[in-house]
Write an enzyme that holds these catalytic residues in place. Structure first.
Site, PDB file in Angstrom:
ATOM      1  N   ASP A  14      10.331  41.775  -0.267  1.00  0.00           N
ATOM      2  CA  ASP A  14       9.868  40.448  -0.272  1.00  0.00           C
ATOM      3  C   ASP A  14       8.185  40.920  -1.059  1.00  0.00           C
ATOM      4  O   ASP A  14       7.775  41.763  -1.050  1.00  0.00           O
ATOM      5  CB  ASP A  14       9.885  39.439   0.619  1.00  0.00           C
ATOM      6  CG  ASP A  14       9.345  38.330   0.516  1.00  0.00           C
ATOM      7  OD1 ASP A  14       9.700  37.289  -0.228  1.00  0.00           O
ATOM      8  OD2 ASP A  14       8.035  37.972   1.413  1.00  0.00           O
ATOM      9  N   SER A  15       7.586  39.560  -1.264  1.00  0.00           N
ATOM     10  CA  SER A  15       5.910  39.463  -1.895  1.00  0.00           C
ATOM     11  C   SER A  15       5.177  39.673  -0.571  1.00  0.00           C
ATOM     12  O   SER A  15       4.094  40.390  -0.818  1.00  0.00           O
ATOM     13  CB  SER A  15       6.033  38.614  -2.593  1.00  0.00           C
ATOM     14  OG  SER A  15       6.317  37.386  -1.873  1.00  0.00           O
ATOM     15  N   TYR A  46       4.808  35.668  -5.558  1.00  0.00           N
ATOM     16  CA  TYR A  46       6.000  35.795  -6.570  1.00  0.00           C
ATOM     17  C   TYR A  46       6.255  34.255  -7.274  1.00  0.00           C
ATOM     18  O   TYR A  46       6.625  34.639  -8.427  1.00  0.00           O
ATOM     19  CB  TYR A  46       7.167  36.405  -6.413  1.00  0.00           C
ATOM     20  CG  TYR A  46       7.097  37.856  -6.102  1.00  0.00           C
ATOM     21  CD1 TYR A  46       5.886  38.321  -6.454  1.00  0.00           C
ATOM     22  CD2 TYR A  46       8.383  38.504  -6.186  1.00  0.00           C
ATOM     23  CE1 TYR A  46       5.859  39.768  -6.494  1.00  0.00           C
ATOM     24  CE2 TYR A  46       8.286  40.332  -5.955  1.00  0.00           C
ATOM     25  CZ  TYR A  46       6.824  40.336  -5.845  1.00  0.00           C
ATOM     26  OH  TYR A  46       7.176  42.006  -5.587  1.00  0.00           O
ATOM     27  N   GLY A  47       6.116  33.505  -6.785  1.00  0.00           N
ATOM     28  CA  GLY A  47       6.248  32.195  -7.065  1.00  0.00           C
ATOM     29  C   GLY A  47       6.263  31.710  -8.673  1.00  0.00           C
ATOM     30  O   GLY A  47       6.668  30.946  -9.171  1.00  0.00           O
ATOM     31  N   CYS A  77      14.172  37.503  -0.997  1.00  0.00           N
ATOM     32  CA  CYS A  77      12.959  36.719  -1.370  1.00  0.00           C
ATOM     33  C   CYS A  77      14.046  35.863  -2.652  1.00  0.00           C
ATOM     34  O   CYS A  77      14.560  36.601  -3.724  1.00  0.00           O
ATOM     35  CB  CYS A  77      12.035  37.852  -2.478  1.00  0.00           C
ATOM     36  SG  CYS A  77      10.428  36.974  -3.692  1.00  0.00           S
ATOM     37  N   ASN A  78      13.667  34.551  -2.175  1.00  0.00           N
ATOM     38  CA  ASN A  78      14.257  33.743  -3.448  1.00  0.00           C
ATOM     39  C   ASN A  78      13.535  34.177  -5.034  1.00  0.00           C
ATOM     40  O   ASN A  78      15.008  33.697  -5.902  1.00  0.00           O
ATOM     41  CB  ASN A  78      14.570  32.711  -3.253  1.00  0.00           C
ATOM     42  CG  ASN A  78      15.090  31.662  -2.109  1.00  0.00           C
ATOM     43  OD1 ASN A  78      16.041  31.535  -1.569  1.00  0.00           O
ATOM     44  ND2 ASN A  78      14.827  32.647  -0.666  1.00  0.00           N
ATOM     45  N   THR A  79      12.398  34.278  -4.361  1.00  0.00           N
ATOM     46  CA  THR A  79      11.781  34.029  -6.439  1.00  0.00           C
ATOM     47  C   THR A  79      12.180  35.079  -6.791  1.00  0.00           C
ATOM     48  O   THR A  79      13.160  35.209  -8.448  1.00  0.00           O
ATOM     49  CB  THR A  79      11.022  33.974  -6.449  1.00  0.00           C
ATOM     50  OG1 THR A  79      10.292  33.359  -5.403  1.00  0.00           O
ATOM     51  CG2 THR A  79      10.128  34.098  -8.066  1.00  0.00           C
ATOM     52  N   GLU A 156       1.228  32.909   5.256  1.00  0.00           N
ATOM     53  CA  GLU A 156       1.163  34.114   4.694  1.00  0.00           C
ATOM     54  C   GLU A 156      -0.390  34.604   6.026  1.00  0.00           C
ATOM     55  O   GLU A 156      -0.752  35.272   6.274  1.00  0.00           O
ATOM     56  CB  GLU A 156      -0.230  34.778   3.420  1.00  0.00           C
ATOM     57  CG  GLU A 156       1.361  35.171   2.815  1.00  0.00           C
ATOM     58  CD  GLU A 156       1.993  36.709   3.115  1.00  0.00           C
ATOM     59  OE1 GLU A 156       0.880  37.632   3.044  1.00  0.00           O
ATOM     60  OE2 GLU A 156       2.943  37.168   2.838  1.00  0.00           O
ATOM     61  N   CYS A 188      12.799  29.420   0.296  1.00  0.00           N
ATOM     62  CA  CYS A 188      12.203  30.571   0.060  1.00  0.00           C
ATOM     63  C   CYS A 188      11.631  31.640   1.350  1.00  0.00           C
ATOM     64  O   CYS A 188      11.751  30.433   2.330  1.00  0.00           O
ATOM     65  CB  CYS A 188      10.288  29.787  -0.363  1.00  0.00           C
ATOM     66  SG  CYS A 188       9.510  31.266  -0.161  1.00  0.00           S
ATOM     67  N   THR A 189      11.660  32.980   1.275  1.00  0.00           N
ATOM     68  CA  THR A 189      11.540  33.354   2.932  1.00  0.00           C
ATOM     69  C   THR A 189      10.566  33.353   3.456  1.00  0.00           C
ATOM     70  O   THR A 189      10.653  33.575   4.851  1.00  0.00           O
ATOM     71  CB  THR A 189      11.896  34.792   2.403  1.00  0.00           C
ATOM     72  OG1 THR A 189      11.651  35.252   2.082  1.00  0.00           O
ATOM     73  CG2 THR A 189      13.641  34.973   2.629  1.00  0.00           C
ATOM     74  N   HIS A 190       9.583  32.361   2.866  1.00  0.00           N
ATOM     75  CA  HIS A 190       8.734  32.607   3.945  1.00  0.00           C
ATOM     76  C   HIS A 190       8.512  31.030   5.045  1.00  0.00           C
ATOM     77  O   HIS A 190       8.009  31.245   5.867  1.00  0.00           O
ATOM     78  CB  HIS A 190       7.347  32.080   3.044  1.00  0.00           C
ATOM     79  CG  HIS A 190       6.543  33.669   2.172  1.00  0.00           C
ATOM     80  ND1 HIS A 190       7.280  34.224   1.518  1.00  0.00           N
ATOM     81  CD2 HIS A 190       5.118  34.408   2.796  1.00  0.00           C
ATOM     82  CE1 HIS A 190       6.176  35.001   1.762  1.00  0.00           C
ATOM     83  NE2 HIS A 190       4.877  35.255   2.256  1.00  0.00           N
TER      84      HIS A 190
END
Ligand code: DGL
Length: 290
Positions: A14-15, A46-47, A77-79, A156, A188-190
């Site tokens: 992921d980012s 990344y988004g 990561c979806n992006t 984050e 979004c995985t966040h």
């Protein structure tokens, strides 16, 4: 054809810390599988970046993970799933799974009023990928997307229960509530890290879909199909390894706060070393992380 060891780890990337929400489900649901995790903390977010940039980053990370001898890769990561999965899947000789299909299938099965919301980064929502997958399952479903770019830095930063986050969530999510959706994909995985705030704003009537669990289930199926399921060679001392491109200590303490596992150390690597103009090839020189 690559020779694959079924007891090799799975690569997850992921980012930043968002992919840990997927790693966590893999740990819970596939406990004999080992994981090499990479968070691209130096180049997050990344988004807000282009498809070309994210595809280039994804190729570098896949080369790094392949140099760690992983047997399969989860783009957590979806992006990166939206922008790069279709391309990299054909370029590399390794099974690669994204996170979008899993969420879409659950949401399409869950919705009653056929109105699904999708929140994600600008890149993911702008790509329209969730809507195009959902329409293939049921063209009568209406999909309403909403980019929530401030959610990633808030997650984050660890501001998961904070009035600032609640206020930001209200601004982003009120318009979705007005659209009377009954299901919301956390695209979004966040975002599962902010789940309680999102729940508070959306109310109990809206079903929140976190694709992480289904992704772990899909990974289990993918490993079985390829005859890659770990034979369970007994308890490993270090079943999970963590790498980032910057700020390893910050990542390490965050990982410890959300994983059901004691993360002793996160290593920083130079991901740019895995640059290569030709797709699908490994970097020259030593393949190991420093
Ligand atoms: N967690 C990522 C996703 O699922 C990326 C967030 C970001 O770096 O913008 O899209």
């Amino acid at each position: 054809m690559r020779k694959t060891d079924r007891n090799a780890p799975v690569g997850v990337f992921d980012s930043g810390v968002g992919g840990l929400t997927v790693a966590r489900e893999i740990m819970r649901n596939l406990p004999s599988e080992k994981i090499v995790y990479f968070g691209d903390t130096a180049r997050l977010p990344y988004g807000s970046k282009s498809k070309e940039t994210i595809t280039r980053y994804s190729r570098q990370i896949i080369r790094f993970l392949m140099a760690q001898q992983v047997k399969a890769i989860v783009i957590a990561c979806n992006t990166a799933s939206a922008f790069a999965l279709d391309e990299v899947r054909h370029e590399f000789d390794i099974p690669i799974l994204g996170v979008i299909q899993a969420g879409v299938e659950v949401a399409a099965a869950e919705t009653r009023n056929k109105r699904i919301g999708v929140i994600g980064t600008e890149g993911t929502v702008g790509s329209g990928i969730h809507a195009s997958y959902i329409k293939k399952i049921d063209p009568s479903i209406t999909v309403i997307g909403k980019a929530c770019p401030l959610f990633v830095p808030l997650a984050e930063e660890g501001w998961v229960h904070d009035p600032v986050t609640t206020e930001v969530a209200r601004r982003y999510l009120e318009p979705l509530k007005e659209q009377e959706i009954d299901t919301l994909i956390l695209g979004c995985t966040h975002y599962p890290l902010l789940r309680s705030t999102i729940r508070e704003v959306m109310g109990d009537e809206v079903r929140l879909v976190n694709p992480a669990y289904e992704t772990a289930v899909q990974l289990g199926r993918l490993l079985e199909e390829n005859d890659y399921t770990c034979e369970g060679t007994g308890p490993e001392e270090f079943p999970y390894r963590f790498y980032v491109s910057d700020l390893a200590d910050k990542f390490n303490s965050f990982a410890n706060s959300i994983l059901p596992y004691d993360v002793e150390m996160t290593r920083k690597i130079d991901i740019e070393k895995y640059r290569n103009d030709r797709p699908g090839t490994l970097p020259e020189g030593p393949g190991q992380a420093e």
